[in-house]
Design an enzyme around this catalytic site. Structure first.
Site, PDB file in Angstrom:
ATOM      1  N   HIS A   1      -9.692   1.202  -1.662  1.00 29.57           N
ATOM      2  CA  HIS A   1      -9.645   1.836  -0.337  1.00 29.57           C
ATOM      3  C   HIS A   1     -11.074   1.824   0.212  1.00 29.57           C
ATOM      4  CE1 HIS A   1      -5.706   3.205  -1.479  1.00 29.57           C
ATOM      5  NE2 HIS A   1      -5.551   3.883  -0.353  1.00 29.57           N
TER       6      HIS A   1
ATOM      7  N   HIS B   1       0.858  -1.191   0.000  1.00 29.16           N
ATOM      8  CA  HIS B   1       0.000   0.000   0.000  1.00 29.16           C
ATOM      9  C   HIS B   1       0.889   1.235   0.000  1.00 29.16           C
ATOM     10  CE1 HIS B   1      -3.837   1.927   1.952  1.00 29.16           C
ATOM     11  NE2 HIS B   1      -3.186   2.806   1.208  1.00 29.16           N
TER      12      HIS B   1
ATOM     13  N   ASP C   1       1.789   3.683   3.185  1.00 29.57           N
ATOM     14  CA  ASP C   1       0.812   4.589   2.574  1.00 29.57           C
ATOM     15  C   ASP C   1       1.475   5.764   1.846  1.00 29.57           C
ATOM     16  OD1 ASP C   1      -1.787   5.132   1.892  1.00 29.57           O
ATOM     17  OD2 ASP C   1      -2.423   5.887   3.845  1.00 29.57           O
TER      18      ASP C   1
ATOM     19  N   GLU D   1     -11.761   3.398   5.659  1.00 21.04           N
ATOM     20  CA  GLU D   1     -10.670   4.133   6.301  1.00 21.04           C
ATOM     21  C   GLU D   1     -11.277   5.206   7.211  1.00 21.04           C
ATOM     22  OE1 GLU D   1      -8.223   6.447   3.650  1.00 21.04           O
ATOM     23  OE2 GLU D   1      -6.750   6.934   5.203  1.00 21.04           O
TER      24      GLU D   1
HETATM   25 ZN   LIG Z   1      -3.847   4.654   0.673  1.00 19.90          ZN
END
Ligand SMILES: [Zn+2]
Length: 336
Positions: free
Chosen positions: A191, A20, A272, A194
């Site tokens: 995604h 990721h 990320d 989150e």
């Molecule tokens: Zn991400």
């Protein structure tokens, strides 16, 4: 050696994966600063441990204002991809999934395919890599259909990812495109959950047939979605430091990664957007270990999940997993 330095040495020695990683959020600070010392005087304030973003828009503005103007050519995408993968290789990462954003490409006016070619050409030897393109929930403002076709036809783009602020329920074009992309042989991830509760994971699985979820952490709010995701064989590519700084979780000590894993969801640990968060992969492993009391055996399990859920061939997966088992055995023997 102190206990801390033994643990750090163990984390560093673990063969790892990075599932990721956004190229836009990973532009190497050192290169940007050398290139434009007046614009990039000091790293973003979000590198500080106690920094928290007010909301997702503040995070997006940082990428749009800081990074997108610099990432204005296929060459710079290539330089960025190469540098970040070299950094990961120093952390003993053997497999990576990296993505670039169609929206950023649209804003900077470069060509989707030329960027894909440049990134693929820049991947260093020794780290198996898959390239994803991220699409936001809203269609692109210009030539949306043309770009989708270009993505389907590109031999350099391995997969698609759903990026940006989460907006559920999903728009019809997304459901249709994820179906077409899978038929065209593309890998598919999204995604979800989150920042908008458990609905994202439910929609990604039920509406897109996607079980490779990016983050997914807020699924913890709804037990039925959590167990549905586990029953469907979902894996979550989690980014602990990002989750804390973007307030997807209240704090690192309340991060649900262990609960997710216990419920049967295979979790991996990832960075990320290191340009924004200032983190290395070691930092993320260490944060989980320190704040959640995660054992070295569990850290090894997260590393193994990364290989199990990778696109590597079976022989390479088994060999990395066997290496992790040996490291863990030796580490435990030293402790006794
Ligand atoms: Zn991400």
């Amino acid at each position: 050696m102190t206990d801390d330095s033994k643990l750090i040495a163990f984390i560093d020695a673990l063969p790892k994966t990075e599932h990721h990683l956004h190229i836009e959020g990973s532009t190497p600070w050192n290169i940007m600063q050398v290139d434009d010392p007046e614009m990039f005087t000091e790293p973003p304030p979000s590198w500080k441990d106690d920094f928290r973003f007010k909301d997702f828009s503040e995070f997006e503005r940082l990428i749009v204002n800081n990074v997108v103007p610099w990432l204005n050519s296929p060459e710079r995408y290539g330089i960025t991809a190469r540098e970040i993968l070299m950094m990961r290789m120093k952390e003993n990462v053997r497999y990576a999934e990296i993505s670039y954003s169609a929206l950023a490409i649209e804003r900077s006016g470069v060509d989707i395919e030329e960027v894909a070619v440049a990134i693929k050409a820049a991947i260093p030897r020794g780290i198996e890599t898959r390239l994803f393109i991220g699409l936001h929930h809203n269609p692109l403002e210009t030539d949306h259909e043309k770009h989708l076709l270009e993505i389907l036809e590109s031999p350099h783009i391995d997969g698609i990812d759903l990026h940006g602020p989460e907006r559920f329920p999903l728009q019809d074009w997304i459901k249709e495109f994820w179906r077409e992309a899978k038929l065209a042989g593309k890998l598919a991830k999204a995604h979800a959950s989150e920042l908008t509760g458990a609905i994202g994971v439910r929609e990604a699985i039920e509406e897109l047939g996607v079980t490779k979820i990016q983050h997914g952490v807020q699924v913890i709010e709804d037990e039925s979605t959590l167990y549905m995701a586990a029953a469907e064989g979902a894996s979550f590519d989690v980014c602990p430091i990002s989750n804390v700084k973007l307030k997807a979780v209240p704090s690192m000590s309340e991060h649900p990664i262990m609960e997710l894993e216990k419920a049967g969801i295979r979790c991996t640990i990832n960075t990320d957007d290191p340009h924004i968060f200032g983190n290395s992969l070691r930092d993320d492993y260490l944060a989980v270990s320190k704040e959640l009391g995660t054992t070295p055996a569990q850290l090894a399990e997260f590393a193994k999940n990364g290989f199990e859920t990778s696109q590597m061939d079976e022989v390479s997966k088994r060999s990395a997993i066997a290496e992790i088992d040996t490291l863990l055995k030796n580490y435990m023997a030293e402790q006794n």
